[in-house]
Design a protein around this motif. Structure first.
Motif, PDB file in Angstrom:
ATOM      1  N   ARG A 148       9.427   1.322   3.945  1.00  0.00           N
ATOM      2  CA  ARG A 148      10.598   0.625   4.481  1.00  0.00           C
ATOM      3  C   ARG A 148      10.754  -0.727   3.786  1.00  0.00           C
ATOM      4  NH1 ARG A 148      13.117   2.792   8.893  1.00  0.00           N
ATOM      5  NH2 ARG A 148      11.882   4.241  10.204  1.00  0.00           N
ATOM      6  N   ALA A 149      12.000  -1.026   3.431  1.00  0.00           N
ATOM      7  CA  ALA A 149      12.326  -2.335   2.875  1.00  0.00           C
ATOM      8  C   ALA A 149      12.483  -3.342   4.011  1.00  0.00           C
ATOM      9  CB  ALA A 149      13.604  -2.249   2.056  1.00  0.00           C
ATOM     10  N   ASP A 150      12.608  -4.609   3.659  1.00  0.00           N
ATOM     11  CA  ASP A 150      12.752  -5.658   4.670  1.00  0.00           C
ATOM     12  C   ASP A 150      13.982  -5.460   5.543  1.00  0.00           C
ATOM     13  OD1 ASP A 150      10.444  -6.844   3.769  1.00  0.00           O
ATOM     14  OD2 ASP A 150      11.470  -8.281   2.464  1.00  0.00           O
ATOM     15  N   ASP A 151      15.025  -4.837   4.971  1.00  0.00           N
ATOM     16  CA  ASP A 151      16.246  -4.627   5.751  1.00  0.00           C
ATOM     17  C   ASP A 151      16.209  -3.358   6.595  1.00  0.00           C
ATOM     18  OD1 ASP A 151      16.468  -2.651   3.865  1.00  0.00           O
ATOM     19  OD2 ASP A 151      18.370  -3.334   3.016  1.00  0.00           O
ATOM     20  N   GLY A 152      15.062  -2.660   6.599  1.00  0.00           N
ATOM     21  CA  GLY A 152      14.918  -1.461   7.405  1.00  0.00           C
ATOM     22  C   GLY A 152      15.254  -0.174   6.688  1.00  0.00           C
ATOM     23  N   SER A 153      15.813  -0.269   5.487  1.00  0.00           N
ATOM     24  CA  SER A 153      16.136   0.936   4.728  1.00  0.00           C
ATOM     25  C   SER A 153      14.866   1.581   4.186  1.00  0.00           C
ATOM     26  CB  SER A 153      17.084   0.601   3.575  1.00  0.00           C
ATOM     27  OG  SER A 153      16.455  -0.296   2.660  1.00  0.00           O
ATOM     28  N   ILE A 154      14.954   2.858   3.874  1.00  0.00           N
ATOM     29  CA  ILE A 154      13.808   3.617   3.364  1.00  0.00           C
ATOM     30  C   ILE A 154      13.982   3.834   1.870  1.00  0.00           C
ATOM     31  CG2 ILE A 154      12.578   5.823   3.484  1.00  0.00           C
ATOM     32  CD1 ILE A 154      13.411   5.968   6.434  1.00  0.00           C
ATOM     33  N   PHE A 155      12.910   3.627   1.116  1.00  0.00           N
ATOM     34  CA  PHE A 155      12.953   3.863  -0.327  1.00  0.00           C
ATOM     35  C   PHE A 155      11.682   4.587  -0.765  1.00  0.00           C
ATOM     36  CE2 PHE A 155      10.609  -0.053   0.109  1.00  0.00           C
ATOM     37  CZ  PHE A 155       9.693  -0.058  -0.938  1.00  0.00           C
ATOM     38  N   VAL A 156      11.720   5.121  -1.978  1.00  0.00           N
ATOM     39  CA  VAL A 156      10.575   5.831  -2.550  1.00  0.00           C
ATOM     40  C   VAL A 156       9.880   4.909  -3.544  1.00  0.00           C
ATOM     41  CG1 VAL A 156       9.810   7.802  -3.914  1.00  0.00           C
ATOM     42  CG2 VAL A 156      11.679   8.066  -2.268  1.00  0.00           C
ATOM     43  N   HIS A 157       8.597   4.670  -3.336  1.00  0.00           N
ATOM     44  CA  HIS A 157       7.827   3.807  -4.243  1.00  0.00           C
ATOM     45  C   HIS A 157       7.549   4.597  -5.520  1.00  0.00           C
ATOM     46  CE1 HIS A 157       4.887   1.061  -5.831  1.00  0.00           C
ATOM     47  NE2 HIS A 157       4.994   0.261  -4.775  1.00  0.00           N
ATOM     48  N   GLU A 158       8.090   4.122  -6.621  1.00  0.00           N
ATOM     49  CA  GLU A 158       8.013   4.914  -7.854  1.00  0.00           C
ATOM     50  C   GLU A 158       6.605   5.023  -8.424  1.00  0.00           C
ATOM     51  OE1 GLU A 158       9.184   1.422 -11.108  1.00  0.00           O
ATOM     52  OE2 GLU A 158      10.652   2.967 -10.583  1.00  0.00           O
ATOM     53  N   ASP A 159       5.711   4.092  -8.074  1.00  0.00           N
ATOM     54  CA  ASP A 159       4.339   4.179  -8.575  1.00  0.00           C
ATOM     55  C   ASP A 159       3.506   5.204  -7.810  1.00  0.00           C
ATOM     56  OD1 ASP A 159       4.785   2.250 -10.471  1.00  0.00           O
ATOM     57  OD2 ASP A 159       4.056   0.603  -9.228  1.00  0.00           O
ATOM     58  N   LEU A 160       3.995   5.644  -6.649  1.00  0.00           N
ATOM     59  CA  LEU A 160       3.251   6.587  -5.822  1.00  0.00           C
ATOM     60  C   LEU A 160       3.812   7.999  -5.879  1.00  0.00           C
ATOM     61  CD1 LEU A 160       2.639   4.386  -2.635  1.00  0.00           C
ATOM     62  CD2 LEU A 160       1.018   4.901  -4.459  1.00  0.00           C
ATOM     63  N   CYS A 161       5.132   8.128  -5.979  1.00  0.00           N
ATOM     64  CA  CYS A 161       5.752   9.453  -5.934  1.00  0.00           C
ATOM     65  C   CYS A 161       5.353  10.281  -7.149  1.00  0.00           C
ATOM     66  CB  CYS A 161       7.264   9.309  -5.875  1.00  0.00           C
ATOM     67  SG  CYS A 161       8.134  10.891  -5.770  1.00  0.00           S
ATOM     68  N   ILE A 162       4.982  11.532  -6.908  1.00  0.00           N
ATOM     69  CA  ILE A 162       4.606  12.424  -8.013  1.00  0.00           C
ATOM     70  C   ILE A 162       5.657  13.506  -8.240  1.00  0.00           C
ATOM     71  CG2 ILE A 162       2.156  12.011  -7.614  1.00  0.00           C
ATOM     72  CD1 ILE A 162       2.032  14.863  -6.393  1.00  0.00           C
ATOM     73  N   GLY A 163       6.763  13.442  -7.499  1.00  0.00           N
ATOM     74  CA  GLY A 163       7.849  14.388  -7.722  1.00  0.00           C
ATOM     75  C   GLY A 163       7.554  15.804  -7.294  1.00  0.00           C
ATOM     76  N   ASP A 164       6.727  15.974  -6.266  1.00  0.00           N
ATOM     77  CA  ASP A 164       6.360  17.325  -5.851  1.00  0.00           C
ATOM     78  C   ASP A 164       7.422  17.989  -4.993  1.00  0.00           C
ATOM     79  OD1 ASP A 164       4.948  15.117  -4.118  1.00  0.00           O
ATOM     80  OD2 ASP A 164       5.334  16.799  -2.772  1.00  0.00           O
ATOM     81  N   GLY A 165       8.228  17.207  -4.294  1.00  0.00           N
ATOM     82  CA  GLY A 165       9.320  17.756  -3.502  1.00  0.00           C
ATOM     83  C   GLY A 165       8.922  18.344  -2.162  1.00  0.00           C
ATOM     84  N   SER A 166       7.652  18.221  -1.764  1.00  0.00           N
ATOM     85  CA  SER A 166       7.229  18.812  -0.499  1.00  0.00           C
ATOM     86  C   SER A 166       7.865  18.120   0.700  1.00  0.00           C
ATOM     87  CB  SER A 166       5.704  18.755  -0.370  1.00  0.00           C
ATOM     88  OG  SER A 166       5.231  17.417  -0.380  1.00  0.00           O
ATOM     89  N   CYS A 167       8.427  16.948   0.475  1.00  0.00           N
ATOM     90  CA  CYS A 167       9.038  16.171   1.555  1.00  0.00           C
ATOM     91  C   CYS A 167      10.467  16.595   1.866  1.00  0.00           C
ATOM     92  CB  CYS A 167       9.031  14.691   1.186  1.00  0.00           C
ATOM     93  SG  CYS A 167       9.799  14.380  -0.434  1.00  0.00           S
ATOM     94  N   MET A 168      11.131  17.300   0.947  1.00  0.00           N
ATOM     95  CA  MET A 168      12.567  17.531   1.072  1.00  0.00           C
ATOM     96  C   MET A 168      12.931  18.300   2.338  1.00  0.00           C
ATOM     97  SD  MET A 168      13.526  18.330  -2.924  1.00  0.00           S
ATOM     98  CE  MET A 168      15.295  18.331  -2.652  1.00  0.00           C
ATOM     99  N   VAL A 169      12.112  19.263   2.725  1.00  0.00           N
ATOM    100  CA  VAL A 169      12.468  20.117   3.855  1.00  0.00           C
ATOM    101  C   VAL A 169      12.265  19.425   5.199  1.00  0.00           C
ATOM    102  CG1 VAL A 169      11.963  22.223   2.585  1.00  0.00           C
ATOM    103  CG2 VAL A 169      10.160  21.156   3.933  1.00  0.00           C
ATOM    104  N   VAL A 170      11.561  18.284   5.209  1.00  0.00           N
ATOM    105  CA  VAL A 170      11.308  17.642   6.498  1.00  0.00           C
ATOM    106  C   VAL A 170      12.385  16.629   6.864  1.00  0.00           C
ATOM    107  CG1 VAL A 170       8.835  17.919   6.088  1.00  0.00           C
ATOM    108  CG2 VAL A 170       9.891  15.695   5.667  1.00  0.00           C
ATOM    109  N   CYS A 171      13.225  16.249   5.907  1.00  0.00           N
ATOM    110  CA  CYS A 171      14.245  15.230   6.170  1.00  0.00           C
ATOM    111  C   CYS A 171      15.370  15.836   7.011  1.00  0.00           C
ATOM    112  CB  CYS A 171      14.817  14.686   4.864  1.00  0.00           C
ATOM    113  SG  CYS A 171      16.101  13.435   5.110  1.00  0.00           S
ATOM    114  N   PRO A 172      15.621  15.354   8.238  1.00  0.00           N
ATOM    115  CA  PRO A 172      16.634  15.954   9.111  1.00  0.00           C
ATOM    116  C   PRO A 172      18.059  15.762   8.620  1.00  0.00           C
ATOM    117  CG  PRO A 172      15.755  13.946  10.095  1.00  0.00           C
ATOM    118  CD  PRO A 172      14.921  14.229   8.894  1.00  0.00           C
ATOM    119  N   SER A 173      18.285  14.777   7.749  1.00  0.00           N
ATOM    120  CA  SER A 173      19.639  14.535   7.255  1.00  0.00           C
ATOM    121  C   SER A 173      19.848  15.021   5.829  1.00  0.00           C
ATOM    122  CB  SER A 173      19.957  13.037   7.337  1.00  0.00           C
ATOM    123  OG  SER A 173      18.991  12.282   6.622  1.00  0.00           O
TER     124      SER A 173
END
Length: 617
Positions: free
Chosen positions: A577-602
């Motif tokens: 989470r950023a200071d303004d409450g928005s959600i972002f992906v930390h580029e140094d951590l993400c490995i591009g596996d995509g396992s997260c895509m199906v859990v996002c409700p929106s």
């Protein structure tokens, strides 16, 4: 510039900055060790890394990762009893696994010599307890060397081999986390390659090797006679610093170095007896030391192993001296770092610390709880189970990366004993329990290490629970060592055992995984779900070595509703989470596996455009 492996086999002599775990490998090579075995576990894995770094055509050591510590010890024993010098190493709790065979070793004639390296873990940096393996030495009449730094790790290993071959007896070299990882410039000796030699197994002249009733008195007497010889040897490893003080301190290993750190110039106000062998203790040296002092402090990590014997010696020799050991419960807990030793000494003799500041080498940092790596195949299992398990259901953890499932936000895995315990514990928990579902976990390495007997028991005795085998293709937690799953299929073994209900599913197929887990939990007899996905940390490292630097990363689109499932429930550390409450992906951590895509409700997660290097799937 020579590589580490090339340095380790050069003729020498030479000096190099290394850690204790590396120094021990050069000691093996110089002392003629031929067979080395292990099961991986911190703080000792770097020993294996150093061995495997040696070019194969120059490596004088046969090395294997055995299926568990007990097998590793038995392979090393078999080689040593056949005349080939051997070494087995493992972490502290590995001693529990080897115990059944280990306690017999001192009663055997071991012509080749055999050194057991145990990596004890004061502070429980990477273990489930602070087990003090010196007790096993006393139980089994096995001597123990305890080095203080990397130079002594090297020297004492060589001396341990020398005495072990001379007395044809096993010997323990006890490392702790700090001595295993102690880094300093070590002075090495000469390596002269020697012929392999011939097998010498000889029951007639070296036996008996069968500990049955008629042989045990003979074998035990032999062990005790050798222990008396070791006691004489221990006198050579009693190092005394005499400053003419009325105050004496008896210590060993890391606490000795911490003591020097804390006291500084004030060290001249005390006399010190440092023990290089902690079992059997040097009775003569201790007796003389006690006689010369009015008060003696025993400074040792973990249990009162030395303290008890020192007090017994004082009583038996009728020495008028006050002996101070552990003064409260805190003295039994944690590593004896300078901070800890300062605290211990402040209770014993605060005057020794006059004009000395409290050591404070720790930086103030935010808490960083352990967590599953980005893309970890275990995460979907815990995410789904955290949704479908009821509050009253029971989940049984085991040893491995997947132990972390018990942490927030998953809260899956409520009890843990040791490697492979989960099937037996789950069997007991499932009894007389018709309304609460029981699910247990087992890593694929642990399956081969200690999991199979519990599974056989569950099938034979018809226990009712679900076992999830977390198969990632490696021994991930200790550094990605191979295990028998490289050549053996877990499903085939389960079928041979007689398991009727087996499902296999890639954990990235989350819809299918959820369907399988729900079905398994409703199956009213023992069943197994093999939840498969390669270790992504190992995968990404291998890709990086091949030159694949950039992978397609996730991005959060403007469809995000800030539900926070990716953070609070799926818990991939790439999402922040950023200071303004928005959600972002930390580029140094993400490995591009995509396992997260199906859990996002929106449905707000998408792949960014690939810059170079292909994808990670």
């Amino acid at each position: 510039m020579k590589s580490l492996g090339e340095l380790l086999v050069q003729p020498g002599p030479f000096s190099e900055i290394v850690i204790g775990n590396t120094a021990i490998v050069r000691a093996m090579i110089e002392s003629g060790v031929r067979v080395v075995t292990s099961y991986p576990g911190s703080p000792t894995p770097e020993i294996a890394e150093a061995i495997n770094s040696i070019p194969k055509d120059k490596n004088p050591l046969y090395f294997e990762f055995s299926t568990n510590e007990k097998v590793a010890l038995e392979v090393a024993f078999g080689a040593a009893v056949n005349g080939f010098t051997s070494c087995v190493f493992f972490k502290s709790v590995g001693m529990n696994v080897v115990a059944d065979s280990f306690v017999q070793l001192s009663m055997m004639e071991i012509p080749g010599g055999m050194v057991i390296v145990t990596g004890d873990d004061p502070g429980a940096n990477s273990s489930q307890n602070e087990q003090d393996n010196r007790h096993y030495a006393r139980l089994s009449y096995t001597p123990v060397f305890e080095p203080k730094d990397a130079q002594e790790v090297y020297e004492m290993f060589k001396q341990a081999v020398e005495y072990s071959k001379k007395l044809r007896s096993p010997v323990i070299l006890r490392l702790t986390t700090h001595t295993a990882h102690f880094k300093q410039k070590v002075n090495f000796g000469t390596f002269i390659p020697s012929p392999l030699g011939s097998p010498v197994f000889d029951v007639k002249n070296n036996g008996p090797y069968i500990p049955i009733a008629q042989n045990v008195p003979i074998m035990k007497r032999r062990a005790l006679e050798k222990l008396q010889m070791w006691a004489e040897i221990s006198e050579k490893y009693a190092f005394i610093t005499n400053n003419g003080s009325e105050i004496g301190i008896i210590t060993a290993g890391l606490p000795y170095l911490s003591l020097l750190d804390v006291l500084g110039e004030n060290v001249k106000r005390v006399d010190i007896l440092r023990l290089g062998m902690v079992y059997p203790l040097p009775r003569k040296a201790i007796t003389e030391f006690l006689k010369k002092h009015k008060i003696v402090k025993v400074l040792e990590e973990l249990d009162d192993f030395i303290e008890e014997k020192v007090k017994a010696i004082a009583f038996e020799e009728r020495i008028d001296v006050r002996i101070v050991g552990k003064m409260d419960l805190e003295d039994w807990i944690g590593e004896y770092t300078p901070e800890k030793v300062y605290s211990v000494l402040s209770k014993f003799a605060p005057e020794l610390l006059r004009n000395i500041k409290v050591p404070n080498n720790t930086m103030r940092v935010l808490n960083r709880p352990p967590q599953l790596c980005p893309g970890c195949g275990h995460r979907p299992v815990f995410y789904i189970l955290s949704k479908i398990l009821r509050e009253k259901d029971i989940s049984v953890a085991d040893i491995g990366c997947h132990t972390l499932g018990f942490l927030e936000p998953y809260n899956v895995g409520q009890v843990l004993l040791s490697m492979g315990h989960s099937t037996g514990t789950a069997s007991g928990l499932s009894m007389f329990n018709p309304d609460r579902k029981v699910v247990a976990f087992l890593g694929d390495s642990t399956f081969f290490h200690a999991g199979i007997p519990g599974i056989i028991n569950a099938v034979f005795n018809k226990h009712n629970f679900t076992l999830v085998i977390m198969e990632n293709g490696t021994t991930a937690m200790t550094g990605h060592q191979d295990h028998p799953g490289k050549t053996m299929k877990i499903r085939q073994i389960l079928e041979a055992i007689g398991v009727k209900h087996i499902w296999e599913v890639d954990t990235y197929q989350q819809d299918k995984l959820e369907e399988v887990l729900r079905t398994a939990l409703e199956t009213r007899e023992f069943n197994v779900v093999i939840a498969k996905h390669p270790c992504m940390l190992k995968f990404t490292r291998e890709r990086r070595r091949k030159g694949v630097i950039k992978v397609p990363q996730m991005k959060v689109t403007n469809r995000c509703t800030l539900a926070g499932v990716c953070i609070t429930k799926f818990a991939c550390p790439s999402f922040q989470r950023a200071d303004d409450g928005s959600i972002f992906v930390h580029e140094d951590l993400c490995i591009g596996d995509g396992s997260c895509m199906v859990v996002c409700p929106s449905g707000a997660l998408e792949f960014e455009k690939v810059v170079s290097g292909g994808d990670a799937k």
